[in-house]
Write a protein that holds these residues in place. Sequence first.
Motif, short mmCIF file in Angstrom:
data_model
loop_
_atom_site.label_atom_id
_atom_site.label_comp_id
_atom_site.label_asym_id
_atom_site.label_seq_id
_atom_site.Cartn_x
_atom_site.Cartn_y
_atom_site.Cartn_z
N VAL A 160 -55.27 15.92 1.41
CA VAL A 160 -54.72 17.26 1.16
C VAL A 160 -53.94 17.24 -0.15
CG1 VAL A 160 -53.00 18.93 1.96
CG2 VAL A 160 -54.72 18.05 3.55
N ASN A 161 -53.13 16.20 -0.36
CA ASN A 161 -52.39 16.07 -1.61
C ASN A 161 -53.34 16.05 -2.80
OD1 ASN A 161 -49.63 16.02 -2.19
ND2 ASN A 161 -49.34 14.11 -1.08
N ASP A 162 -54.42 15.30 -2.68
CA ASP A 162 -55.40 15.22 -3.77
C ASP A 162 -56.03 16.59 -4.06
OD1 ASP A 162 -54.92 12.51 -4.03
OD2 ASP A 162 -56.76 11.89 -2.99
N ALA A 163 -56.33 17.34 -3.01
CA ALA A 163 -56.94 18.67 -3.20
C ALA A 163 -55.99 19.60 -3.96
CB ALA A 163 -57.31 19.27 -1.84
N ILE A 164 -54.72 19.57 -3.59
CA ILE A 164 -53.73 20.41 -4.26
C ILE A 164 -53.50 19.91 -5.68
CG2 ILE A 164 -51.34 21.22 -4.24
CD1 ILE A 164 -51.44 20.86 -1.12
N ALA A 165 -53.36 18.60 -5.84
CA ALA A 165 -53.07 18.02 -7.15
C ALA A 165 -54.17 18.31 -8.16
CB ALA A 165 -52.86 16.52 -7.01
N GLU A 166 -55.40 18.36 -7.71
CA GLU A 166 -56.50 18.69 -8.63
C GLU A 166 -56.29 20.07 -9.26
OE1 GLU A 166 -61.30 19.44 -8.45
OE2 GLU A 166 -60.42 17.99 -7.05
N ASN A 195 -44.59 19.72 -7.42
CA ASN A 195 -45.94 19.51 -7.94
C ASN A 195 -46.23 18.02 -8.04
OD1 ASN A 195 -44.79 22.07 -9.82
ND2 ASN A 195 -46.61 22.41 -8.60
N ALA A 196 -47.50 17.69 -8.13
CA ALA A 196 -47.92 16.30 -8.29
C ALA A 196 -47.38 15.76 -9.61
CB ALA A 196 -49.43 16.20 -8.25
N ILE A 217 -39.70 11.35 -14.25
CA ILE A 217 -40.49 12.43 -13.65
C ILE A 217 -40.84 11.99 -12.24
CG2 ILE A 217 -42.61 13.78 -13.76
CD1 ILE A 217 -42.62 13.10 -16.83
N VAL A 218 -40.41 12.78 -11.27
CA VAL A 218 -40.71 12.51 -9.87
C VAL A 218 -41.38 13.75 -9.29
CG1 VAL A 218 -39.75 12.02 -7.58
CG2 VAL A 218 -38.83 10.86 -9.60
N GLY A 219 -42.60 13.55 -8.82
CA GLY A 219 -43.36 14.64 -8.22
C GLY A 219 -43.47 14.49 -6.71
N ARG A 220 -44.21 15.39 -6.12
CA ARG A 220 -44.42 15.40 -4.67
C ARG A 220 -45.00 14.07 -4.17
NH1 ARG A 220 -47.96 19.16 -4.92
NH2 ARG A 220 -49.81 17.86 -4.83
N ASP A 221 -45.79 13.43 -4.99
CA ASP A 221 -46.49 12.23 -4.60
C ASP A 221 -45.87 10.95 -5.14
OD1 ASP A 221 -47.07 13.04 -7.18
OD2 ASP A 221 -49.21 12.65 -7.04
N ASP A 224 -36.66 17.48 1.10
CA ASP A 224 -36.07 16.17 1.38
C ASP A 224 -35.29 15.76 0.13
OD1 ASP A 224 -35.98 13.14 1.35
OD2 ASP A 224 -36.88 13.48 3.32
N PRO A 225 -34.11 15.22 0.26
CA PRO A 225 -33.31 14.88 -0.92
C PRO A 225 -33.81 13.66 -1.70
CG PRO A 225 -32.16 14.21 1.06
CD PRO A 225 -33.37 14.99 1.51
N GLU A 226 -34.65 12.83 -1.10
CA GLU A 226 -35.04 11.56 -1.75
C GLU A 226 -35.69 11.73 -3.12
OE1 GLU A 226 -35.31 7.79 -2.89
OE2 GLU A 226 -33.99 8.64 -1.39
N PRO A 227 -36.60 12.69 -3.34
CA PRO A 227 -37.16 12.81 -4.70
C PRO A 227 -36.09 13.11 -5.76
CG PRO A 227 -38.51 14.01 -3.14
CD PRO A 227 -37.27 13.59 -2.40
N LEU A 228 -35.14 13.97 -5.43
CA LEU A 228 -34.08 14.28 -6.38
C LEU A 228 -33.19 13.06 -6.61
CD1 LEU A 228 -32.51 16.19 -8.20
CD2 LEU A 228 -31.38 17.11 -6.15
#
Length: 177
Positions: free
Chosen positions: A62-68, A98-99, A119-123, A131-135
């Motif tokens: 699903v991530n790959d489909a959105i990221a494309e 975003n990815a 740069i930190v994205g969804r993946d 979730d706070p972890e990416p930030l």
Amino acid sequence: MTAGYEAIVYDLDGTLVRLDVDWEAARRDAAAVLRARGVDTAEMGLWEVLESAEPNGVLERVNDAIAEHEREGARSATRLPLADALPHDVPVGVCSLNAEGACRIALELHGLDRHVGAIVGRDSVGRYKPDPEPLLATIRQIGARPAETLFVGDSERDAVTAERAGVPFQYAGERAE
């Protein structure tokens, strides 16, 4: 904007740039992955599809489909006025739903990549906003402290992320006092 902060982290889409993505097409392609698993996606929006992917064992697909779609839309992204504030005299990061690859493409397209230290994205870290972890990962990568970093975003999800991370928040377009 940097007054009083040791670093600034921006959201990407709707803040520094506007990705040229057909979000409904992205939702359809991502939902097709879930439907193949027998999941009814008729009433789901894009982010509901994403949230349903992991429990159904198809998160990566699903991530790959959105990221494309995001990467394609990043290639023709529009630069937004807030991007003109870069560079800053403090470290800068980007934390996006975003990815990561799409973020990198859009930032490079507009010459903003040279002003961004992380740069930190969804993946990027296995979890995504709110979730706070990416930030927090973005802040660690630029060598700052959460309470001394300003997060600038354009959505309620961004505001919730900042609150959960203990990071001051400002909506894009607001002026810092």
